[in-house]
Every structure is written in C-alpha cells, then in structure tokens.
Design an enzyme around this catalytic site. Structure first.
Site, PDB file in Angstrom:
ATOM      1  N   GLY A 253       0.799  -1.220   0.000  1.00  0.00           N
ATOM      2  CA  GLY A 253       0.000   0.000   0.000  1.00  0.00           C
ATOM      3  C   GLY A 253       0.828   1.264   0.000  1.00  0.00           C
ATOM      4  O   GLY A 253       0.569   2.188   0.775  1.00  0.00           O
TER       5      GLY A 253
ATOM      6  N   GLY B 238       2.175   4.662   3.707  1.00  0.00           N
ATOM      7  CA  GLY B 238       3.027   3.756   2.947  1.00  0.00           C
ATOM      8  C   GLY B 238       3.971   4.491   2.021  1.00  0.00           C
ATOM      9  O   GLY B 238       5.143   4.119   1.880  1.00  0.00           O
TER      10      GLY B 238
ATOM     11  N   TYR C 126     -13.951  -2.441  11.269  1.00  0.00           N
ATOM     12  CA  TYR C 126     -12.583  -1.946  11.156  1.00  0.00           C
ATOM     13  C   TYR C 126     -11.807  -2.253  12.431  1.00  0.00           C
ATOM     14  O   TYR C 126     -10.664  -2.733  12.385  1.00  0.00           O
ATOM     15  CB  TYR C 126     -12.590  -0.440  10.891  1.00  0.00           C
ATOM     16  CG  TYR C 126     -11.205   0.166  10.785  1.00  0.00           C
ATOM     17  CD1 TYR C 126     -10.352  -0.178   9.743  1.00  0.00           C
ATOM     18  CD2 TYR C 126     -10.745   1.081  11.738  1.00  0.00           C
ATOM     19  CE1 TYR C 126      -9.074   0.372   9.654  1.00  0.00           C
ATOM     20  CE2 TYR C 126      -9.481   1.637  11.649  1.00  0.00           C
ATOM     21  CZ  TYR C 126      -8.648   1.280  10.610  1.00  0.00           C
ATOM     22  OH  TYR C 126      -7.392   1.806  10.512  1.00  0.00           O
TER      23      TYR C 126
END
Length: 292
Positions: free
Chosen positions: A23, A29, A166
């Site tokens: 990512g 990232g 999440y």
C-alpha cells in the site's frame, strides 16, 4: 538532559537491505517507502495500482521497484509470493481500508477483515522463508473500538457496523503479531506492530457516508498530524532494536499524535489463546500454513 525525540532523521542506513511496503502509493506507505529509499534501501512497492506505484517509485529513485499485489484477492497474494526471489530484510504490512460499506472480496470474505488481516496473514507466511529480520504490521488505536467475535469474523450473523468491523480487523493485526512473534522465537526474526495515531491521509475517505466524510475531513484539518508524522512509528519499528512483539505508537495524549514510543493494547488484543485460535482460523480461511 531531556531525551531527544525520535524523528526520521535518526533512521540508520538501509544500504544493501530489501524492504517490501504494501500500500505504498499514498499516505503512510508512501512516506515510509520514500524515507527508507532515501536511506539506501531497495524498496519494493507492493500495490494494487501499478501505474500509481510507478509514479511514486520515480520520485524515490534509486532501486525502488513496483510489483502488483491485491490483498483482497488471495490468488494475487500467492502470485506475488511465487514470483519472489532472494532475501527480504523487512516486510511492512501497511496497506489497509477503513470503515467501508460492507462488501465481500473475490474469495467471499468481508473486505476490511480480508484486506487488513487475511491478505497480510497469507503474504507474511508465504514470504517468511525469505525474511531475515522483521515483520512490521500497521495496526490502529481503533482496535479499542469494539469487540472481537471469533465465530463471526465475516459478519454473517451480526449487524454490520463499519467502525466495529474496522476495529475487529485491527485487533486481528495485533493478535497476528502476538502469535507470529511466539512462532518466531529462536529464529532470529522478529514481529512488531505500529500505529500512526490520527494521521491525515486518504484512508478516511472511502466510507460512502457524506456525514462521516465531512467529520473526518474536519478532524484531518484540526486534530490529525501529518502523514510524515504518522509514519514515524512504522519507521521506528522497522529500524530500531526493540523487544520482540513490541507495539509502537505516538507518545501524545490519547496516542493521537506525537513521537514514537512503546504503547499498550487492550486485553482482547493481548490474549495469547485468542491469538492462537485466530491463527488457526486464518490458516483455514486462506489455505496458507506456517512455513517454518
């Protein structure tokens, strides 16, 4: 004398070292890949959007390269691992999605759990014979948001709640790190987790809910720290000699912002028996087993 706060300027040389960052086309990232590339690492950007990855790699220069990886598709994870040759010093499991509407992956799993946990679980195990130093998995303080139901990981019985789903995926990241470190004892390899606090990235922009978008956009402007600051715990975990299994986050109030330090986790996310059970279930769901 007051101890100097840790910043990316204190990163050691990564010359001759290979680092994979999942990512890495945006947000944390991208910062992590860029900073490690600047320290001489051979950085491999493992990304869904190869064209976007190539644009980032061009800004990093050096030996940065891009390889296709879709963590929501286990066949893509297997292909990435099958194509890999040579040693990996550090694997950084950074990619993730946050609070998205319920949808299933091509493998039939709830997308947050599949992308944030199962994809990285499979990737780590498939690459582990190549890894020489450490695995760093990016978790979240959102692991404190909700419970963990080992019997309903795919949200088939419970009413789906984006925040709780999440949170469950981030608990999974921490349980994965806990069990991974237990299995790595005596191998010379280490497992760490890190979280960015509240960092302003595009992670919060895919909820499908305009009210949530507006609130999080406001939070990004008023409360959040920059992606550069949010990446520091990951860079710290990737580069420093820490106790095995450490969890790194910001040192500020509520762990929202600040300099990297060792932080705690909830009792659920620290449960070794639950970690072992999740590992067994993850092996079953992915078809990927412990390789060592």
């Amino acid at each position: 004398m007051t101890e100097q706060k840790w910043t990316s300027e204190r990163l050691p040389s990564f010359e001759g070292r290979t680092v994979i960052v999942t990512g890495a086309t945006s947000g944390l990232g991208r910062v992590v890949a860029t900073q490690l590339g600047a320290k001489g690492a051979r950085v491999v950007l493992a990304v869904r959007n190869v064209a976007a990855g190539e644009e980032v790699a061009a800004t990093i220069g050096g030996s940065a390269e891009v390889r296709a990886l879709d963590l929501a598709d286990l066949s893509s994870v297997r292909h990435f691992a099958d194509e890999w040759e040579g040693e990996i010093d550090v694997l950084i499991n950074n990619a993730g999605i946050m609070m998205v509407p319920k949808r299933l992956t091509t493998d039939g799993y709830e997308s947050q759990f599949a992308t944030n946990h199962l994809g990285h679980f499979a990737l780590t195990n498939l690459l582990l014979p190549h890894i020489t130093d450490r695995v760093v998995t990016v978790a979240s303080s959102a692991h404190r948001w909700g419970g963990f139901d080992l019997d309903d990981l795919n949200w088939e019985r419970r009413d789906y709640r984006t925040e709780r789903a999440y949170g469950q995926s981030k608990i999974s990241n921490l349980l994965f790190t806990l069990e991974l470190q237990r299995r790595l004892e005596g191998t010379g390899r280490r497992a760490y987790a890190a979280h960015p606090g509240y960092a302003a990235t595009n992670l919060q922009s895919h909820t499908g809910n305009p009210v949530k978008h507006a609130l999080m956009a406001l939070g990004n402007r008023v409360v959040a720290q920059s992606a550069e600051a949010g990446a520091l715990p990951t860079l710290y975990a990737a580069s420093q000699d820490l106790p095995p299994g450490s969890y790194v986050g910001p040192d500020g109030l509520g762990e929202y912002r600040g300099s990297p330090t060792l932080v705690g986790r909830t009792a659920v996310a620290s449960d070794p028996e639950l970690a072992r059970k999740l590992w067994t279930e993850s092996e079953s769901l992915t078809g990927v087993s412990w390789p060592l």
